[in-house]
Write a protein that holds these residues in place. Structure first.
Motif, PDB file in Angstrom:
ATOM      1  N   UNK A 262       0.863  -1.171   0.015  1.00  0.00           N
ATOM      2  CA  UNK A 262      -0.113  -0.177   0.046  1.00  0.00           C
ATOM      3  C   UNK A 262       0.988   1.236  -0.092  1.00  0.00           C
ATOM      4  N   UNK A 263       0.318   2.445  -0.594  1.00  0.00           N
ATOM      5  CA  UNK A 263       1.319   3.598  -0.576  1.00  0.00           C
ATOM      6  C   UNK A 263       1.616   4.098   0.779  1.00  0.00           C
ATOM      7  N   UNK A 264       0.795   3.870   1.855  1.00  0.00           N
ATOM      8  CA  UNK A 264       1.267   4.266   3.278  1.00  0.00           C
ATOM      9  C   UNK A 264       2.269   3.094   3.821  1.00  0.00           C
ATOM     10  N   UNK A 265       2.753   2.032   3.202  1.00  0.00           N
ATOM     11  CA  UNK A 265       3.561   0.981   3.385  1.00  0.00           C
ATOM     12  C   UNK A 265       2.813  -0.102   4.751  1.00  0.00           C
ATOM     13  N   UNK A 266       1.728   0.204   4.896  1.00  0.00           N
ATOM     14  CA  UNK A 266       1.028  -0.341   5.967  1.00  0.00           C
ATOM     15  C   UNK A 266       0.497  -1.929   5.676  1.00  0.00           C
ATOM     16  N   UNK A 267       0.382  -2.083   4.359  1.00  0.00           N
ATOM     17  CA  UNK A 267      -0.315  -3.150   4.052  1.00  0.00           C
ATOM     18  C   UNK A 267       0.164  -3.817   2.999  1.00  0.00           C
ATOM     19  N   UNK A 268       0.059  -4.975   2.744  1.00  0.00           N
ATOM     20  CA  UNK A 268       0.608  -5.797   1.303  1.00  0.00           C
ATOM     21  C   UNK A 268      -0.715  -6.535   1.078  1.00  0.00           C
ATOM     22  N   UNK A 269      -0.610  -6.859  -0.393  1.00  0.00           N
ATOM     23  CA  UNK A 269      -1.546  -7.652  -1.316  1.00  0.00           C
ATOM     24  C   UNK A 269      -0.611  -8.606  -1.846  1.00  0.00           C
ATOM     25  N   UNK A 270      -1.446  -9.991  -1.955  1.00  0.00           N
ATOM     26  CA  UNK A 270      -0.638 -11.079  -2.585  1.00  0.00           C
ATOM     27  C   UNK A 270      -1.596 -12.178  -2.907  1.00  0.00           C
ATOM     28  N   UNK A 271      -1.280 -12.978  -3.587  1.00  0.00           N
ATOM     29  CA  UNK A 271      -2.010 -14.016  -4.366  1.00  0.00           C
ATOM     30  C   UNK A 271      -1.739 -15.263  -3.161  1.00  0.00           C
TER      31      UNK A 271
END
Length: 184
Positions: A49-58
């Motif tokens: 995420x732009x704020x570095x707080x979260x990731x997305x993944x498969x």
């Protein structure tokens, strides 16, 4: 699957471990020790995420054969399933503003680029065409999107196939070939 975090300080990547599957790591861009995230395997990194707080993944969970999109806070906490077995989903990336996630899914028969809210709501195809489209990457400025486009009838995202790198706007309205495989 790899990339830089939005602050440019970290390299994020997935590494496959025989018998276990892929796991997600990050390490300082200058090198050093890789830090494994406490997520179940298999998980394939795709975006921060732009704020570095979260990731997305498969990821695939519970013996499922379908790969779905998941998100998790980097600081720890429960992962959230954003797609729910409607068809293999992959390549999630946050928009520049962080309010949307672009991804590809084959839920309508072949991989196409879709978009949803960062909480998983409002999933819809960004566009649909005869090509097989994978791995959307929003530009940091928020105006453009690039993705890989395979020939019609391609299954999965195989290597050694001619692809086009497509460029479009973030609403899917204006799309054009940016680079053909023969040019790179």
């Amino acid at each position: 699957d790899h990339g830089y975090g939005t602050d440019g300080r970290w390299i994020w990547f997935s590494a496959h471990h025989p018998g276990l599957g892929a796991e997600i790591y990050r390490m300082p861009r200058e090198g050093g020790t890789a830090e494994r995230l406490d997520l179940p395997a298999p998980s394939w990194f795709h975006g921060v995420s732009p704020d570095g707080a979260e990731i997305v993944y498969a990821a695939a969970r519970g013996g499922a054969r379908v790969i779905d999109i998941w998100a998790a806070p980097f600081s720890g906490g429960a992962e959230r399933q954003l797609t729910h077995g409607e068809g293999q989903a992959d390549g999630p990336e946050f928009s520049a503003c962080g309010r949307r996630i672009y991804f590809n899914t084959a839920r309508d028969g072949q991989a196409q680029i879709w978009v949803m809210a960062a909480d998983g709501a409002g999933q819809r195809p960004l566009f649909q065409d005869a090509r097989v489209n994978w791995f959307p990457h929003p530009a940091p400025g928020g105006r453009h999107l690039i993705w890989l486009s395979y020939p019609e009838g391609t299954t999965g995202h195989p290597r050694d196939r001619p692809v086009k790198i497509m460029l479009g706007d973030t609403e899917g309205d204006v799309r054009r070939v940016n680079v053909r495989a023969t040019e790179i």
